[in-house]
Write a protein that holds these residues in place. Sequence first.
Motif, PDB file in Angstrom:
ATOM      1  N   LYS A  87      51.409   0.127  61.471  1.00  0.00           N
ATOM      2  CA  LYS A  87      52.162  -1.136  61.545  1.00  0.00           C
ATOM      3  C   LYS A  87      52.051  -1.932  60.240  1.00  0.00           C
ATOM      4  CE  LYS A  87      52.251  -5.456  64.128  1.00  0.00           C
ATOM      5  NZ  LYS A  87      51.601  -6.256  65.172  1.00  0.00           N
ATOM      6  N   TYR A  88      50.844  -1.947  59.666  1.00  0.00           N
ATOM      7  CA  TYR A  88      50.603  -2.755  58.450  1.00  0.00           C
ATOM      8  C   TYR A  88      50.803  -1.926  57.166  1.00  0.00           C
ATOM      9  CZ  TYR A  88      48.910  -6.753  61.122  1.00  0.00           C
ATOM     10  OH  TYR A  88      48.835  -7.841  61.974  1.00  0.00           O
ATOM     11  N   GLU A  89      51.307  -0.690  57.325  1.00  0.00           N
ATOM     12  CA  GLU A  89      51.542   0.216  56.180  1.00  0.00           C
ATOM     13  C   GLU A  89      50.287   0.321  55.304  1.00  0.00           C
ATOM     14  OE1 GLU A  89      55.079  -1.024  54.206  1.00  0.00           O
ATOM     15  OE2 GLU A  89      56.341  -0.492  55.922  1.00  0.00           O
ATOM     16  N   CYS A  90      49.195   0.596  55.992  1.00  0.00           N
ATOM     17  CA  CYS A  90      47.897   0.562  55.330  1.00  0.00           C
ATOM     18  C   CYS A  90      47.254   1.946  55.495  1.00  0.00           C
ATOM     19  CB  CYS A  90      47.136  -0.541  56.060  1.00  0.00           C
ATOM     20  SG  CYS A  90      45.399  -0.503  55.942  1.00  0.00           S
ATOM     21  N   PRO A  91      46.843   2.610  54.429  1.00  0.00           N
ATOM     22  CA  PRO A  91      46.209   3.927  54.566  1.00  0.00           C
ATOM     23  C   PRO A  91      44.894   3.863  55.352  1.00  0.00           C
ATOM     24  CG  PRO A  91      46.694   3.426  52.249  1.00  0.00           C
ATOM     25  CD  PRO A  91      46.929   2.169  53.018  1.00  0.00           C
ATOM     26  N   LEU A  92      44.577   4.971  55.977  1.00  0.00           N
ATOM     27  CA  LEU A  92      43.353   5.052  56.787  1.00  0.00           C
ATOM     28  C   LEU A  92      42.497   6.216  56.306  1.00  0.00           C
ATOM     29  CD1 LEU A  92      41.569   4.428  59.297  1.00  0.00           C
ATOM     30  CD2 LEU A  92      43.164   5.808  60.657  1.00  0.00           C
ATOM     31  N   ILE A  93      41.245   5.931  55.981  1.00  0.00           N
ATOM     32  CA  ILE A  93      40.268   7.002  55.718  1.00  0.00           C
ATOM     33  C   ILE A  93      39.362   7.074  56.943  1.00  0.00           C
ATOM     34  CG2 ILE A  93      38.402   7.845  54.248  1.00  0.00           C
ATOM     35  CD1 ILE A  93      39.630   6.437  51.891  1.00  0.00           C
ATOM     36  N   HIS A  94      39.417   8.209  57.616  1.00  0.00           N
ATOM     37  CA  HIS A  94      38.679   8.377  58.876  1.00  0.00           C
ATOM     38  C   HIS A  94      37.654   9.497  58.693  1.00  0.00           C
ATOM     39  CE1 HIS A  94      37.848   8.734  63.109  1.00  0.00           C
ATOM     40  NE2 HIS A  94      38.154  10.008  63.077  1.00  0.00           N
ATOM     41  N   VAL A  95      36.420   9.243  59.136  1.00  0.00           N
ATOM     42  CA  VAL A  95      35.359  10.241  58.942  1.00  0.00           C
ATOM     43  C   VAL A  95      35.137  11.002  60.245  1.00  0.00           C
ATOM     44  CG1 VAL A  95      32.978  10.595  58.214  1.00  0.00           C
ATOM     45  CG2 VAL A  95      34.322   8.745  57.203  1.00  0.00           C
ATOM     46  N   SER A  96      35.089  12.330  60.132  1.00  0.00           N
ATOM     47  CA  SER A  96      34.895  13.151  61.325  1.00  0.00           C
ATOM     48  C   SER A  96      33.769  14.167  61.087  1.00  0.00           C
ATOM     49  CB  SER A  96      36.213  13.812  61.727  1.00  0.00           C
ATOM     50  OG  SER A  96      36.088  14.367  63.026  1.00  0.00           O
ATOM     51  N   THR A  97      33.748  15.213  61.880  1.00  0.00           N
ATOM     52  CA  THR A  97      32.521  16.011  61.991  1.00  0.00           C
ATOM     53  C   THR A  97      32.772  17.512  62.091  1.00  0.00           C
ATOM     54  OG1 THR A  97      30.657  16.417  63.488  1.00  0.00           O
ATOM     55  CG2 THR A  97      32.632  15.566  64.491  1.00  0.00           C
ATOM     56  N   ASP A  98      31.758  18.274  61.690  1.00  0.00           N
ATOM     57  CA  ASP A  98      31.749  19.726  61.881  1.00  0.00           C
ATOM     58  C   ASP A  98      31.753  20.094  63.374  1.00  0.00           C
ATOM     59  OD1 ASP A  98      29.221  18.415  61.868  1.00  0.00           O
ATOM     60  OD2 ASP A  98      28.169  20.326  61.770  1.00  0.00           O
ATOM     61  N   TYR A  99      31.370  19.154  64.250  1.00  0.00           N
ATOM     62  CA  TYR A  99      31.287  19.452  65.689  1.00  0.00           C
ATOM     63  C   TYR A  99      32.668  19.627  66.338  1.00  0.00           C
ATOM     64  CZ  TYR A  99      26.225  18.818  66.160  1.00  0.00           C
ATOM     65  OH  TYR A  99      24.869  18.960  66.075  1.00  0.00           O
ATOM     66  N   VAL A 100      33.749  19.451  65.569  1.00  0.00           N
ATOM     67  CA  VAL A 100      35.081  19.761  66.133  1.00  0.00           C
ATOM     68  C   VAL A 100      35.272  21.275  66.225  1.00  0.00           C
ATOM     69  CG1 VAL A 100      36.154  17.610  65.344  1.00  0.00           C
ATOM     70  CG2 VAL A 100      36.304  19.660  63.892  1.00  0.00           C
ATOM     71  N   PHE A 101      34.400  22.052  65.576  1.00  0.00           N
ATOM     72  CA  PHE A 101      34.494  23.522  65.625  1.00  0.00           C
ATOM     73  C   PHE A 101      33.519  24.076  66.652  1.00  0.00           C
ATOM     74  CE2 PHE A 101      35.807  22.611  61.141  1.00  0.00           C
ATOM     75  CZ  PHE A 101      37.120  23.025  61.281  1.00  0.00           C
ATOM     76  N   ASP A 102      33.746  25.348  67.055  1.00  0.00           N
ATOM     77  CA  ASP A 102      32.907  25.928  68.113  1.00  0.00           C
ATOM     78  C   ASP A 102      31.599  26.517  67.593  1.00  0.00           C
ATOM     79  OD1 ASP A 102      33.685  28.294  66.933  1.00  0.00           O
ATOM     80  OD2 ASP A 102      34.952  28.960  68.593  1.00  0.00           O
ATOM     81  N   GLY A 103      31.468  26.679  66.279  1.00  0.00           N
ATOM     82  CA  GLY A 103      30.214  27.180  65.723  1.00  0.00           C
ATOM     83  C   GLY A 103      30.034  28.679  65.880  1.00  0.00           C
ATOM     84  N   LEU A 104      31.112  29.383  66.232  1.00  0.00           N
ATOM     85  CA  LEU A 104      30.989  30.836  66.432  1.00  0.00           C
ATOM     86  C   LEU A 104      31.504  31.629  65.238  1.00  0.00           C
ATOM     87  CD1 LEU A 104      32.192  30.968  70.164  1.00  0.00           C
ATOM     88  CD2 LEU A 104      29.837  31.012  69.285  1.00  0.00           C
ATOM     89  N   ALA A 105      31.980  30.930  64.212  1.00  0.00           N
ATOM     90  CA  ALA A 105      32.524  31.624  63.036  1.00  0.00           C
ATOM     91  C   ALA A 105      31.400  32.326  62.275  1.00  0.00           C
ATOM     92  CB  ALA A 105      33.218  30.613  62.128  1.00  0.00           C
TER      93      ALA A 105
END
Length: 292
Positions: free
Chosen positions: A91-109
């Motif tokens: 809405k405010y035409e403002c960029p977003l830097i969002h921090v996430s995690t390795d836990y989005v993966f299943d860890g089986l690779a």
Amino acid sequence: MNILLTGATGQLGQCLMARANRLGHKVTALSRSDCDLSQPSMLADIFSRVKPDLVINAAAYTAVDKAETEAEIAFAVNAEAVFQLAMLCQKYECPLIHVSTDYVFDGLATSPYQPDDKTGPTSVYGTSKLAGEQAVCRHTSAYLIIRTSWVFSEYGQNFVKTMHRLMTSRDQLSVVSDQLGRPTYAGDLADFILHAVARIEAGSCPWGTYHFSNATTLSWYQFALMIKDALVKAGCSIDTSVSPITTADYPTPARRPAFSVLDCQSTEQAFDYPMPLLAPALATVCKLLNDY
Ligand SMILES: NC(=O)c1ccc[n+]([C@@H]2O[C@H](COP(=O)([O-])OP(=O)(O)OC[C@H]3O[C@@H](n4cnc5c(N)ncnc54)[C@H](OP(=O)(O)O)[C@@H]3O)[C@@H](O)[C@H]2O)c1
């Protein structure tokens, strides 16, 4: 830049605040008492008051084991609040830097995870963080999602501080040796995020999802040995013996990924930014812990 920063009291938030202020950015830093993200309705008022040029979301519900029984709060902070942030940024035409995690993966690779590899979280925390990522991708156009892993610093709760406490109070420690990952110093991650902010200011930001960690892959056991060495070099008197154990010997409510190694090459290439070495960052933190 006029930056709105969430999670100001966290490991990353504190590292970001100090560095952003030094670089001359105007930072509105939100702590939980300014805005409880489990009830994110206050965010609209904050945006209309602050009118940020950029939002950095360093806040998260990070209690991985507790999340298994507090899924509602984990999703409120890690998914619903992120959805609200994304909508407001658009809405405010403002960029977003969002921090996430390795836990989005299943860890089986068996080889390091690329940013566009298939996700498959195995914990409530990982699932809630993935929902947050999806909200960012769906509802904003100018975003960076930065996945990181095994974060440590001189602040808050983390593995290095736990090892310092245990190694200065116990003769013997057992540490899991069959989970592999890449530790990340929150200060190095903060430096990288501010490098990305400079790219945003210059109009040359390669938007998208990236991985960031220090440049060493090891097990928790190997990391513990490295910490012991760094603490001794920093002047701590330590004579603790550290032995390897398996994940099965150390059961936890949330399943931990066995292989949590993030491939950071696309980050290095897109931002012309080599992943920082682990040893100097660890030496800095161990020195600070010894001096306290
Ligand atoms: N720590 C890790 O090992 C790790 C690994 C991979 C990815 N990450 C990600 O890296 C980012 C930064 O993590 P970190 O280690 O800096 O986390 P942290 O030290 O646990 O800090 C989390 C921040 O979020 C805030 N927060 C939590 N619940 C909130 C709520 N309901 N309302 C408002 N603020 C709330 C905390 O406030 P309080 O101080 O009041 O609790 C704190 O400021 C997060 O996105 C995390 O998911 C962390």
